[in-house]
Design an enzyme around this catalytic site. Structure first.
Site, PDB file in Angstrom:
ATOM      1  N   GLU A  66       0.858  -1.188   0.000  1.00 21.68           N
ATOM      2  CA  GLU A  66       0.000   0.000   0.000  1.00 21.68           C
ATOM      3  C   GLU A  66       0.899   1.245   0.000  1.00 21.68           C
ATOM      4  O   GLU A  66       1.903   1.294   0.701  1.00 21.68           O
ATOM      5  CB  GLU A  66      -0.872  -0.006   1.261  1.00 21.68           C
ATOM      6  CG  GLU A  66      -1.825   1.168   1.348  1.00 21.68           C
ATOM      7  CD  GLU A  66      -2.748   1.122   2.577  1.00 21.68           C
ATOM      8  OE1 GLU A  66      -2.331   0.579   3.622  1.00 21.68           O
ATOM      9  OE2 GLU A  66      -3.881   1.640   2.476  1.00 21.68           O
ATOM     10  N   LYS A 140      -9.649   1.543  -2.548  1.00 21.03           N
ATOM     11  CA  LYS A 140      -9.918   1.072  -1.173  1.00 21.03           C
ATOM     12  C   LYS A 140     -11.363   1.414  -0.796  1.00 21.03           C
ATOM     13  O   LYS A 140     -11.751   2.593  -0.818  1.00 21.03           O
ATOM     14  CB  LYS A 140      -8.924   1.753  -0.228  1.00 21.03           C
ATOM     15  CG  LYS A 140      -8.900   1.248   1.200  1.00 21.03           C
ATOM     16  CD  LYS A 140      -7.718   1.922   1.941  1.00 21.03           C
ATOM     17  CE  LYS A 140      -7.459   1.377   3.317  1.00 21.03           C
ATOM     18  NZ  LYS A 140      -6.240   1.950   3.928  1.00 21.03           N
ATOM     19  N   CYS A 181      -5.557  -3.063   2.576  1.00 15.66           N
ATOM     20  CA  CYS A 181      -5.333  -2.872   4.005  1.00 15.66           C
ATOM     21  C   CYS A 181      -6.614  -3.004   4.841  1.00 15.66           C
ATOM     22  O   CYS A 181      -7.055  -4.104   5.109  1.00 15.66           O
ATOM     23  CB  CYS A 181      -4.626  -1.538   4.235  1.00 15.66           C
ATOM     24  SG  CYS A 181      -3.673  -1.531   5.765  1.00 15.66           S
TER      25      CYS A 181
END
Ligand SMILES: NC(=O)CC(=O)C(=O)O
Length: 308
Positions: A66, A140, A181
């Site tokens: 990330e 995300k 994440c």
């Protein structure tokens, strides 16, 4: 020479059934836990050399962390952001990934970078095929907004906008689901990916020194064992002088919850063998999908029969 980006290609829904993966479902994956600096140009050059080295060792699927082109901070995201849809001239990070994917004939799950699009910023992962085409873009979907007083407070939503779609992509190395994440904390996402025939979920991530020790490995194993699939995570290397200190410990977990490969927090590339026949084997050993009590509980849309 970077291949051009066709947004429509990235939006095509996958077929209901995953195509039989070539090579009997056996591949080498490289998870590149790179060190990240505040110099974007050198981050790009460094990531390129790490990818080239992994490909030279036989990796066919290469995963980056990330926010590998910038420091992980709300101050940095607007400064380092690139407009990926505007073409690779406007996105040197994507251009590099496309070029090296094509040059080395590897599939790349390109970690994430800050993306600027229509006045918004996203935390975006690009997936490139071995001809350098951008096959998918994952923004995300669950932003990292947490407040653990005295430990860590972070609010990605101060600068970022969440994505609004899931990302499943068929590649030469199997059907890949992408999460970034904090997305790993949401089991429904992984269940849905498994229901749609994903072989491996790749989560570029940067857990921190508070949540990392307790949750990082636990969540990866949970996503893998609940869904009987492979999970790969890739973190930046730890930099104790950074504002946000990443936990590291990039890992590959197999469909029985076994750690296939892992590392500590320093910069390194882990290369591991993955074998999708293990997925079928574990589902035969323990047929939890057919044992599920849909009469007692169900999650809308989360049924693996979608992929049968
Ligand atoms: N950085 C993240 O998105 C997630 C994280 O560190 C955590 O969930 O903990």
């Amino acid at each position: 020479m970077a291949a051009s980006f066709h947004p429509e290609m990235a939006r095509q829904p996958p077929a209901e059934r995953p195509p039989t993966p070539p090579n009997g479902g056996k591949y080498k994956i490289a998870v590149c836990q790179v060190a990240v600096t505040s110099d974007k140009g050198s981050n790009i050059a460094h990531a390129r050399s790490v990818i080239e080295a992994a490909a030279d060792k036989g990796a066919q699927l290469i995963v980056l962390p990330e926010m590998w082109n910038c420091p992980y901070s709300n101050n940095s995201f607007p400064i380092y952001a690139e407009d990926i849809d505007a073409g690779f001239e406007a996105s040197p990070s994507s251009a590099m990934l496309s070029e090296v994917a094509c040059q080395k004939k590897v599939t790349i799950v390109g970690g994430s970078i800050p993306e600027r699009s229509n006045g918004h910023l996203y935390n975006t992962c690009c997936v490139f095929d071995k001809d350098g085409h951008l096959k998918a873009k994952h923004r995300k979907v669950h932003l990292f907004d947490i407040d653990i007083p005295g430990k860590i407070t972070f609010k990605e939503s101060d600068t970022l906008t969440p994505g609004d779609s899931l990302t499943i992509v068929d590649t030469d190395v199997g059907r890949i689901g992408v999460g970034i994440c904090y997305d790993i904390r949401f089991p429904e996402l992984a269940m849905l990916y498994a229901a749609r025939g994903v072989h491996i979920i790749c989560y570029p991530g940067a857990f921190n020194m508070t949540t990392g020790p307790l949750h990082w490995e636990l969540l990866q194993k949970a996503r893998a064992v609940d869904n009987q699939i492979y999970v790969a995570t890739c973190s930046p290397a730890r930099d104790t002088s950074a504002g946000y200190i990443a936990w590291g410990h990039s890992t590959v977990v197999g469909p029985f919850g076994e750690i296939v490969a892992t590392t500590e927090h320093e910069e390194t590339t882990i290369i591991a063998d993955i074998d999708y026949t293990e997925i079928d084997k574990r589902r035969l050993n323990m047929p939890i999908e057919s044992q599920r009590r849909g009469d007692l509980y169900s999650l809308l849309d989360v049924t693996r029969h979608a992929s049968k």
